[in-house]
Design a protein around this motif. Sequence first.
Motif, PDB file in Angstrom:
ATOM      1  N   GLY A 139     -12.435   9.231   5.675  1.00 32.62           N
ATOM      2  CA  GLY A 139     -12.326   9.943   7.157  1.00 32.62           C
ATOM      3  C   GLY A 139     -11.177  11.354   7.116  1.00 32.62           C
ATOM      4  N   MET A 140     -10.405  11.298   6.029  1.00 32.47           N
ATOM      5  CA  MET A 140      -9.418  12.460   6.084  1.00 32.47           C
ATOM      6  C   MET A 140     -10.291  13.771   5.700  1.00 32.47           C
ATOM      7  N   LEU A 141     -11.363  13.642   5.056  1.00 32.99           N
ATOM      8  CA  LEU A 141     -12.262  14.895   4.497  1.00 32.99           C
ATOM      9  C   LEU A 141     -13.046  15.414   5.564  1.00 32.99           C
ATOM     10  N   LEU A 142     -13.086  14.328   6.798  1.00 35.33           N
ATOM     11  CA  LEU A 142     -13.970  14.680   7.896  1.00 35.33           C
ATOM     12  C   LEU A 142     -13.092  15.166   9.038  1.00 35.33           C
ATOM     13  N   GLY A 143     -11.745  15.012   8.896  1.00 35.04           N
ATOM     14  CA  GLY A 143     -10.953  15.413  10.115  1.00 35.04           C
ATOM     15  C   GLY A 143     -10.198  14.319  10.723  1.00 35.04           C
ATOM     16  N   LEU A 144     -10.071  13.266  10.149  1.00 32.97           N
ATOM     17  CA  LEU A 144      -9.164  12.193  10.637  1.00 32.97           C
ATOM     18  C   LEU A 144      -7.763  12.123  10.098  1.00 32.97           C
ATOM     19  N   ASN A 145      -6.728  11.818  10.759  1.00 30.70           N
ATOM     20  CA  ASN A 145      -5.489  11.641  10.336  1.00 30.70           C
ATOM     21  C   ASN A 145      -4.832  10.266  10.388  1.00 30.70           C
ATOM     22  N   PHE A 146      -4.076   9.971   9.531  1.00 33.49           N
ATOM     23  CA  PHE A 146      -3.415   8.770   9.517  1.00 33.49           C
ATOM     24  C   PHE A 146      -1.770   8.677   9.278  1.00 33.49           C
ATOM     25  N   GLY A 147      -1.143   7.590   9.458  1.00 31.10           N
ATOM     26  CA  GLY A 147       0.163   7.553   8.806  1.00 31.10           C
ATOM     27  C   GLY A 147       0.264   6.878   7.533  1.00 31.10           C
ATOM     28  N   LEU A 148       1.307   6.829   7.134  1.00 30.82           N
ATOM     29  CA  LEU A 148       1.791   6.072   5.744  1.00 30.82           C
ATOM     30  C   LEU A 148       1.951   4.509   5.964  1.00 30.82           C
ATOM     31  N   MET A 149       1.763   3.880   5.179  1.00 36.81           N
ATOM     32  CA  MET A 149       1.779   2.135   5.576  1.00 36.81           C
ATOM     33  C   MET A 149       2.032   1.616   3.935  1.00 36.81           C
ATOM     34  N   CYS A 150       2.937   0.575   4.178  1.00 38.82           N
ATOM     35  CA  CYS A 150       3.329  -0.094   2.934  1.00 38.82           C
ATOM     36  C   CYS A 150       3.661  -1.574   3.200  1.00 38.82           C
ATOM     37  N   LEU A 151       3.409  -2.472   2.381  1.00 39.06           N
ATOM     38  CA  LEU A 151       3.941  -4.006   2.938  1.00 39.06           C
ATOM     39  C   LEU A 151       4.918  -4.297   2.031  1.00 39.06           C
ATOM     40  N   ILE A 152       5.870  -4.983   2.834  1.00 29.49           N
ATOM     41  CA  ILE A 152       7.335  -5.481   2.253  1.00 29.49           C
ATOM     42  C   ILE A 152       7.234  -7.088   1.968  1.00 29.49           C
ATOM     43  N   ASP A 153       7.048  -7.757   0.874  1.00 26.17           N
ATOM     44  CA  ASP A 153       7.081  -9.080   0.563  1.00 26.17           C
ATOM     45  C   ASP A 153       8.538  -9.498   0.028  1.00 26.17           C
ATOM     46  N   TYR A 154       9.174 -10.162   1.138  1.00 26.38           N
ATOM     47  CA  TYR A 154      10.675 -10.638   0.364  1.00 26.38           C
ATOM     48  C   TYR A 154      10.965 -11.835   1.225  1.00 26.38           C
ATOM     49  N   ARG A 155      11.536 -12.855   0.332  1.00 27.13           N
ATOM     50  CA  ARG A 155      12.073 -14.211   0.833  1.00 27.13           C
ATOM     51  C   ARG A 155      10.891 -14.931   1.328  1.00 27.13           C
ATOM     52  N   GLY A 156       9.707 -14.891   1.074  1.00 21.37           N
ATOM     53  CA  GLY A 156       8.471 -15.674   1.569  1.00 21.37           C
ATOM     54  C   GLY A 156       7.770 -14.888   2.839  1.00 21.37           C
ATOM     55  N   PHE A 157       8.469 -13.951   3.557  1.00 18.80           N
ATOM     56  CA  PHE A 157       7.969 -13.169   4.502  1.00 18.80           C
ATOM     57  C   PHE A 157       7.414 -11.850   4.028  1.00 18.80           C
ATOM     58  N   ARG A 158       6.357 -11.437   5.035  1.00 22.21           N
ATOM     59  CA  ARG A 158       5.645  -9.924   4.882  1.00 22.21           C
ATOM     60  C   ARG A 158       5.938  -9.309   6.009  1.00 22.21           C
ATOM     61  N   LEU A 159       6.399  -7.929   5.730  1.00 21.07           N
ATOM     62  CA  LEU A 159       6.232  -6.891   6.748  1.00 21.07           C
ATOM     63  C   LEU A 159       5.622  -5.782   6.593  1.00 21.07           C
ATOM     64  N   SER A 160       4.999  -5.434   7.537  1.00 23.71           N
ATOM     65  CA  SER A 160       4.013  -4.188   7.665  1.00 23.71           C
ATOM     66  C   SER A 160       4.918  -2.903   7.826  1.00 23.71           C
ATOM     67  N   ALA A 161       5.269  -1.716   7.166  1.00 19.78           N
ATOM     68  CA  ALA A 161       5.882  -0.756   7.449  1.00 19.78           C
ATOM     69  C   ALA A 161       4.930   0.519   7.791  1.00 19.78           C
ATOM     70  N   ILE A 162       5.110   1.079   8.946  1.00 21.75           N
ATOM     71  CA  ILE A 162       4.243   2.032   9.219  1.00 21.75           C
ATOM     72  C   ILE A 162       4.790   3.597   9.893  1.00 21.75           C
ATOM     73  N   SER A 163       4.608   4.564   9.285  1.00 21.56           N
ATOM     74  CA  SER A 163       4.989   5.781   9.898  1.00 21.56           C
ATOM     75  C   SER A 163       4.507   5.899  11.186  1.00 21.56           C
ATOM     76  N   CYS A 164       5.550   6.359  12.361  1.00 15.65           N
ATOM     77  CA  CYS A 164       5.346   6.468  13.537  1.00 15.65           C
ATOM     78  C   CYS A 164       4.267   7.642  13.776  1.00 15.65           C
ATOM     79  N   ILE A 165       3.288   7.398  14.914  1.00 12.07           N
ATOM     80  CA  ILE A 165       2.416   8.445  15.279  1.00 12.07           C
ATOM     81  C   ILE A 165       2.266   8.669  16.534  1.00 12.07           C
ATOM     82  N   PRO A 166       2.154  10.017  17.015  1.00 11.26           N
ATOM     83  CA  PRO A 166       2.547  10.206  18.302  1.00 11.26           C
ATOM     84  C   PRO A 166       1.079  10.028  19.165  1.00 11.26           C
ATOM     85  N   ILE A 167       1.261   8.637  19.361  1.00  8.94           N
ATOM     86  CA  ILE A 167       0.044   7.895  20.282  1.00  8.94           C
ATOM     87  C   ILE A 167       0.662   7.163  21.336  1.00  8.94           C
TER      88      ILE A 167
END
Length: 343
Positions: A139-167
């Motif tokens: 999609g990026m080659l065609l004109g789509l844009n995205f935020g950054l994302m990673c997963l945090i696994d810690y003490r048996g839990f998972r969090l998604s971290a996503i850079s804020c997007i102006p939507i």
Amino acid sequence: MNLNSNSSIENNLKLIDNSINIDEMIKCADRNWTGEFQQIMHSCPRIERGSKLRQLTEDFVKIASQIGKIIISERYLPIEKKFLKPSKKGFAGGEKFILGSIFFKYAIDSENIFGGCQESAIKIAGHELKGLTALMSCGMLLGLNFGLMCLIDYRGFRLSAISCIPINENTIIYGSCDGGKNVYTKHKEMNEIMAKCGKILNLKKHIAGINENAKSLYGPCDIEGHLCNDGKLYVVDLARLWPPETPRSGLLGCHLYRLLRPELVTHYSKPLSSDAFSAFGKFDAESHDPEINDATSYLHRIIIPTFAKTLIKIEETQKIFHKAMCKDFNNNNNNNNNNNNNN
């Protein structure tokens, strides 16, 4: 920014990770991560792009991981004792947090969608990252844009971290942000880009929605495409980009987390619907669902057994090779011993 600055809390943070510098962490979290990402991908000279992108993603993962550890470590604390307080509660993901320009959400089954199975919710967060990676690759080659994302696994839990997007709810032009009640395909360029991406990923165009507002699109009904004030097209919510396996009886909501792998879908003989076996895909389900059944059967009856046989052949070949090597080694030793005796 919903922070608690109590000094005793800051001391507790040091116990979590003594490398954390509170002021520096807050400053870094407030970076325009999405803007920097887009600038590197679209404006940076190609020769510099790789190194700058690597540094940006390393920085993002580092700061997101520090904040994520804090959020998880404080999970059972009263709100007044938390360093970072929740900003809002979502339907399927429980509490959500924002620090600077990074958005965090728990991967938990807070509403019993999966019968209380936290593992299923954790899988969905992983699927969102896979969906983002897949659509970004074309999609990026065609004109789509995205935020950054990673997963945090810690003490048996998972969090998604996503850079804020102006939507917001007013910028959506593709998919649905209200559970399929309203489905949008009102932007020609976005429609054309998603059609090209759908064909590359082998996703089937289908009617998606739950009422008369259903529309034909590629990808899941609850994907969100946005035209933002900066004039750029963004896509979010990609956890269900890949079609599901045939659901198993007794597994609640398994069509949400038992998804076919990208490698199978992209190389399958026909395109498959992301909304098969869901309420969003009720239109023409008699066509979409059997195709998923066939793909699932192909996976379990052909792909997996064939792969298993290949592994067995590799193991047998390795044994033969090892045996031959040992034989050669022994023969060489015997020859050396004979030569020494003759001397």
